[in-house]
Each structure stands twice: as structure tokens, then as C-alpha cells.
Design an enzyme around this catalytic site. Structure first.
Site, short mmCIF file in Angstrom:
data_model
loop_
_atom_site.label_atom_id
_atom_site.label_comp_id
_atom_site.label_asym_id
_atom_site.label_seq_id
_atom_site.Cartn_x
_atom_site.Cartn_y
_atom_site.Cartn_z
N ASN A 120 -69.96 17.95 104.65
CA ASN A 120 -69.13 18.90 104.78
C ASN A 120 -68.18 18.63 106.01
OD1 ASN A 120 -67.73 21.54 104.03
ND2 ASN A 120 -68.95 22.65 105.72
N LYS A 170 -79.39 18.34 108.35
CA LYS A 170 -79.88 19.27 107.22
C LYS A 170 -80.50 18.20 106.05
CE LYS A 170 -79.63 23.28 108.91
NZ LYS A 170 -80.86 24.01 109.19
N ARG A 190 -82.73 37.34 113.85
CA ARG A 190 -81.59 37.81 113.51
C ARG A 190 -81.11 36.95 112.09
NH1 ARG A 190 -76.75 35.36 117.18
NH2 ARG A 190 -76.62 33.49 116.13
N GLY A 191 -80.21 37.55 111.38
CA GLY A 191 -79.72 36.61 110.22
C GLY A 191 -80.83 36.36 109.23
N ILE A 192 -80.92 35.13 108.66
CA ILE A 192 -81.79 34.88 107.56
C ILE A 192 -83.14 34.77 108.07
CG2 ILE A 192 -82.37 32.85 106.00
CD1 ILE A 192 -79.24 32.17 105.97
N TYR A 249 -74.13 18.60 111.77
CA TYR A 249 -75.03 19.63 110.99
C TYR A 249 -75.52 18.95 109.46
CZ TYR A 249 -76.29 24.18 108.81
OH TYR A 249 -76.49 25.30 108.34
N LEU A 258 -65.69 14.15 113.51
CA LEU A 258 -66.39 13.04 114.35
C LEU A 258 -65.69 12.30 115.37
CD1 LEU A 258 -69.19 11.49 114.70
CD2 LEU A 258 -68.44 9.85 113.10
N THR A 315 -73.85 36.19 106.31
CA THR A 315 -74.29 36.46 107.72
C THR A 315 -73.24 36.45 108.84
OG1 THR A 315 -74.36 33.99 108.18
CG2 THR A 315 -76.28 34.95 107.16
P1 NAI Z 1 -78.10 32.57 113.03
O1 NAI Z 1 -77.21 32.10 114.12
O2 NAI Z 1 -77.64 34.12 112.58
O3 NAI Z 1 -79.79 32.68 113.50
C1 NAI Z 1 -80.35 31.75 113.95
C2 NAI Z 1 -81.27 32.00 114.77
O4 NAI Z 1 -81.91 30.84 115.31
C3 NAI Z 1 -80.91 32.87 116.00
O5 NAI Z 1 -81.61 33.88 116.29
C4 NAI Z 1 -81.04 31.97 117.29
O6 NAI Z 1 -81.21 32.39 118.52
C5 NAI Z 1 -82.11 30.89 116.66
N1 NAI Z 1 -82.28 29.76 117.37
C6 NAI Z 1 -81.00 28.98 117.49
N2 NAI Z 1 -81.82 27.88 118.22
C7 NAI Z 1 -83.04 28.13 118.77
C8 NAI Z 1 -83.96 27.34 119.59
N3 NAI Z 1 -83.68 26.28 120.06
N4 NAI Z 1 -85.30 27.87 119.55
C9 NAI Z 1 -85.33 28.97 118.74
N5 NAI Z 1 -84.59 29.77 118.10
C10 NAI Z 1 -83.42 29.14 117.97
O7 NAI Z 1 -78.31 31.83 111.64
P2 NAI Z 1 -78.43 32.15 110.04
O8 NAI Z 1 -77.28 32.17 109.51
O9 NAI Z 1 -79.33 33.23 109.95
O10 NAI Z 1 -79.07 30.78 109.90
C11 NAI Z 1 -80.65 30.34 109.47
C12 NAI Z 1 -80.71 29.12 108.96
O11 NAI Z 1 -80.24 28.79 107.75
C13 NAI Z 1 -80.20 27.98 109.86
O12 NAI Z 1 -81.11 26.89 109.86
C14 NAI Z 1 -78.85 27.71 109.36
O13 NAI Z 1 -78.46 26.16 109.56
C15 NAI Z 1 -79.19 27.71 107.93
N6 NAI Z 1 -78.34 28.03 106.78
C16 NAI Z 1 -77.39 28.93 107.05
C17 NAI Z 1 -76.37 29.28 106.06
C18 NAI Z 1 -75.53 30.56 106.02
O14 NAI Z 1 -74.80 30.69 105.06
N7 NAI Z 1 -75.87 31.49 106.84
C19 NAI Z 1 -76.03 28.26 104.99
C20 NAI Z 1 -77.02 27.03 104.92
C21 NAI Z 1 -77.96 27.00 105.90
#
Ligand code: NAI
Length: 447
Positions: free
Chosen positions: A346, A356, A219-221, A352, A296, A388
Site C-alpha cells: 500500500n 504485516k 478498543r476497535g477490533i 506497515y 519512504l 473502525t
Molecule cells: P486501533 O488503533 O483502534 O486499536 C489498536 C489498539 O492497540 C489500541 O487500543 C492501542 O492502544 C493498542 N496498542 C497500540 N500499541 C500498543 C502497544 N505498544 N502495547 C499494547 N497495546 C498497544 O486499531 P484497530 O483498527 O482496531 O486494529 C487492530 C489490528 O488490526 C491492528 O493490528 C491493525 O494493524 C489491524 N488491521 C486493522 C484494519 C482496519 O481496517 N481497521 C485493517 C487491517 C489490519
């Protein structure tokens, strides 16, 4: 949640009101689509200083009509016509002193107004380690220049600086930045080395015949990254936690790929990936990530550890395992996911932010070694505010601030991160290594 303000300011009354009230003026960004794959209009090529770059053949292949050095002062409007130029490329790699910076001003001052909405200003610089301290000063000045122009230019236009050692090694980068694929990338400084590029057989499907694994791809990104890499021809392996297996399968089936249910924090995740892909893989996208926000003082170890485990430790572990076993083939690409929270910090995100920033540290240190020893590049994307489910859950006021506090005055879309990832994963991006590229619309945070 949809950005209603962006829709509102796209209407005539919305534009009028937001202007009168001095509110942000986000422009609807032009993104890639099969129907409109390139920018619309000519590319104006300018030079400041004495450049040794052989840009002409590379720019000619962008598909844009290239208009070379216009006569000094004011002629850009004639070149541009009413619609404006789609892009300006200023080759400032030959700028060696403050007088040379004067040429940068003289070249761009008369033409900035002619750059169309969602157009591009691309400044090319020289590697910072070339020349003496006068040259270093002038070349570093280009960063302050480009970033400042990015903040003032408006109308969905972006400004980036690419430090180029060899024009042909920068082709994939120039194509990306001069296309609608880079809609949300602005204010960036990208270093491109001189390594021999591997031109893909087909620029429309550069990843044909390659296998790409996307962690957190259900899902998501991650889902958008999987889609974009599949569009570019890759066989995509969608890895996600077993609890998300149904979603991972749905995504994989739609893209003709494979689902791999696996918790990436498993100690042997790298070995299990290698076992699931006996023919190896070419592209490894570390996208899985989680947040467990708390200041923290209120953060117990149970909220600290999982974030460090998923976002950083597992990234290091699987990278090491897949490089050491040779499962990640030569010519391979690793793209990890950092965040502007890791660059700027942040409140409520010490865990986090640490994880990162750690990703960025890994990328910078591993990149030269992975390329020398394994022929694999290592880069990171650092998303800013991306629309997202995660950001939709942010309280309204903070969400609005996050959306507007960038030069494009809007949030990015998952596809913006995906397009940037696809450029880094490109077979012709072998000279792009150790870079952390923000996909943040030039966010004010950590800029
Ligand atoms: P999301 O929460 O929608 O998707 C993350 C996906 O990673 C989920 O499908 C989840 O099941 C999977 N996941 C989590 N833990 C896992 C594990 N242990 N093993 C396998 N899969 C696992 O998050 P989103 O928003 O799509 O973010 C994707 C990446 O982008 C992340 O690394 C996030 O930190 C980073 N990010 C997102 C931002 C945003 O604005 N949405 C901003 C900056 C960074």
C-alpha cells in the site's frame, strides 16, 4: 462513520437508483446473533469426482437440514423452495483431472441461482500435494473457480475453498464457514490438516475454562475479539498500553475478565505476561497494531521503527517467550494480525506493509514447529477494510474506494475479524495451522 451508501441501497428507491446507474449493490450481511445463530434454509450437498471424505456426520451437526445429491440438473429449485438454499457444499476433493472439473460445472451451474442472499458456497478440495500433476492442475483450478465465482455471485453470498484431508478434523472450519459468523470471509482458500481434533465439551461455549489474552484489547477490533472470546466462554485478559488502562478496565469489567496495562514493546513483555498469569494461558491474540504512514522518501527512522516494533518485533518476542516458558499451554492457540496491506502493499505504508508481511512469514514458519514442539497452533487473520476509528479517519474518497473494492461492496465490522479469530482459537481447530485468512470480503487488493 456509518456506511450511508449501504443504508441507502437497502431502501427501494436506493436499490432502483443504484441498479439504473450501474453502481455497486452491497447487500446487508447477515451476521451471528443469539436470536439467529445459524443460516436460514437447507444445505445442499453435491459431489464432483469420487470422494473419500466422510462428510455426512459433520454436516449433520451443522444444524442445517442437509439435502443430499439432487438428481442431475435443475432439481435444486425444488429442494430450495422459494427462499432458496442457505448453503451449497460441493465436495470436489475427488476431482483428479479436467473431466472432473466438468463435473464441478455440471453440479453448480444449475444451482447457483438457488443460493439465498447471504448464503454460502463451499467447495471442498484435496490437499495440493496429493496425486500427480494432472490432479494438481485440477485441484489448483478449483481456486481460480472459487475466487471467480466469489467475484460474480453477489447478494452478500460468499464462496470459499477448503482443502480437507479428513472431514472430522475440519468440523470447526465447516461450521464456521456455514454460519453467519463468516459473513465477511469470501474468496479464501483454507488448508485443514489431518491432526486429531479436540471436540469441545460445548460447541456454544467452546472456550469455557480457557484463558485468552488479547493485545490492544481496549478498543476497535481488539475489543470485539475480547467480546467474542468471552461469549465463547473464555476468561479474557485485556492487554493495552498504560495510557489506555481505563478503557481496558471498562472492557474487562464488562466481560468478567482482567485488564493488563502493559506496553507490548517492553523487552520483558512476555515474562510480565507470564508473571501476571501464573496459571498460564490458552489463547494468545496479537492484535495491537499501529500505523505511521508516509512515503519512504519522507519516512524518517522515527516513523519506521515504532511500527516494526509494535506490529512485528514484539509479536515475535512475546511469542518466543511465552512458548519457551511453557506459559502458553499445550492445545494453545496463537492468532496474529496481518493485513491485506501486508499482502498487497500500500502506498505510504512501507513500514506497515513490511511489518504485516512479516507477521505472515512468522506464522507460516513457526506453525509446524510450534505444533510439534508445544502442541500450539499459529495462524493469522488479515483484515481488509474494517469500519473502525482508524478507517473513519481515512479521507472520504479513499474510504469509499476501500469500502467498495471488494466482492461484497462494503467494509467489514470488527466482529467479522473477531469471529474469524474465535474460529482459529477454537479447541477443535487443531488441524488449522499456518494459515493466513483474509477477512476482507474478497478485496481486490492483493487477491
Ligand atoms: P486501533 O488503533 O483502534 O486499536 C489498536 C489498539 O492497540 C489500541 O487500543 C492501542 O492502544 C493498542 N496498542 C497500540 N500499541 C500498543 C502497544 N505498544 N502495547 C499494547 N497495546 C498497544 O486499531 P484497530 O483498527 O482496531 O486494529 C487492530 C489490528 O488490526 C491492528 O493490528 C491493525 O494493524 C489491524 N488491521 C486493522 C484494519 C482496519 O481496517 N481497521 C485493517 C487491517 C489490519
Amino acid at each position: 462513520m456509518a456506511d450511508r451508501y449501504l443504508s441507502f441501497t437497502g431502501t427501494a428507491p436506493g436499490r432502483f437508483l443504484s441498479r439504473r446507474l450501474g453502481l455497486p449493490q452491497p447487500a446487508a450481511l447477515r451476521r451471528w446473533s443469539p436470536e439467529r445463530p445459524s443460516l436460514n434454509g437447507p444445505l445442499l450437498r453435491l459431489t464432483a469426482g469420487k470422494s473419500g471424505l466422510d462428510l455426512a456426520p459433520v454436516l449433520a451437526r451443522t444444524g442445517l437440514e442437509v439435502v443430499e445429491a439432487v438428481p442431475a440438473g435443475g432439481a435444486a429449485a425444488e429442494v430450495a423452495g422459494a427462499a432458496g438454499v442457505a448453503a451449497v457444499v460441493l465436495d470436489a476433493s475427488g476431482v483428479r483431472d479436467v473431466d472432473g472439473l466438468g463435473e464441478v460445472h455440471a453440479a453448480l451451474h444449475p444451482v447457483v441461482r438457488s443460493v439465498a442472499a447471504s448464503g454460502r458456497v463451499l467447495v471442498l478440495g484435496a490437499p495440493l500435494d496429493a496425486g500427480d500433476h494432472h490432479q494438481a492442475a485440477a485441484q489448483q483450478a478449483l481456486e481460480g473457480f472459487a475466487r471467480s465465482l466469489g467475484k460474480e455471485i453477489g447478494r452478500g453470498r460468499t464462496v470459499n475453498l477448503v482443502r480437507v484431508a479428513d472431514a472430522s478434523a475440519a468440523e470447526s472450519t465447516l461450521r464456521f464457514l456455514l454460519s453467519p459468523r463468516s459473513a465477511y470471509v469470501s474468496g479464501q482458500v483454507i488448508q485443514v490438516g489431518a491432526d486429531a481434533p479436540t471436540a469441545p465439551g460445548d460447541w456454544d461455549r467452546p472456550l469455557a475454562g480457557r484463558t485468552a489474552l488479547v493485545t490492544g484489547g481496549a478498543r476497535g477490533i481488539g475489543e470485539a475479539v475480547a467480546e467474542t472470546l468471552a461469549r465463547d466462554g473464555a476468561h479474557v485478559v485485556v492487554l493495552d498500553v498504560p495510557a489506555a488502562e481505563a478503557d481496558a478496565r471498562r472492557v474487562a469489567e464488562r466481560l468478567g475478565g482482567t485488564a493488563l496495562p502493559l506496553d507490548i514493546t517492553a523487552a520483558d513483555a512476555g515474562e510480565r505476561i507470564a508473571a501476571a498469569l501464573p496459571d498460564g494461558l490458552d489463547v494468545l491474540i496479537h492484535n495491537a497494531g499501529i500505523t505511521r504512514d508516509r512515503r519512504l522518501v519522507n519516512m524518517p527512522a522515527e516513523r519506521w521503527s515504532p511500527v516494526l516494533e509494535v506490529n512485528l518485533a514484539s509479536v515475535l518476542r512475546t511469542t518466543d517467550a511465552l512458548l519457551a516458558s511453557g506459559a502458553l499451554r499445550r492445545g494453545g492457540r496463537i492468532v496474529a494480525t496481518a493485513s491485506i496491506a501486508g499482502l498487497a502493499g500500500n502506498a505510504g505504508q512501507t513500514n506497515y506493509g513490511a511489518s504485516k508481511a512479516g507477521v505472515a512469514g512468522m506464522v507460516r514458519a513457526l506453525a509446524p514447529r510450534a505444533l510439534a514442539e508445544h502442541g500450539v497452533t499459529v495462524n493469522a487473520v488479515a483484515p481488509g477494510f474494517i469500519e473502525t476509528k482508524m478507517t473513519a479517519a481515512v479521507p472520504l474518497f479513499i474510504r469509499e474506494a476501500g469500502r467498495r473494492m471488494n466482492s461484497l461492496a462494503q467494509g467489514g465490522l470488527p466482529v467479522d475479524v473477531a469471529e474469524t479469530t474465535a474460529w482459529l482459537a477454537h479447541p477443535a481447530s487443531g488441524a488449522v495451522n499456518g494459515q493466513v485468512v483474509r477477512v476482507c470480503g474478497q478485496s481486490l487488493l492483493g487477491a
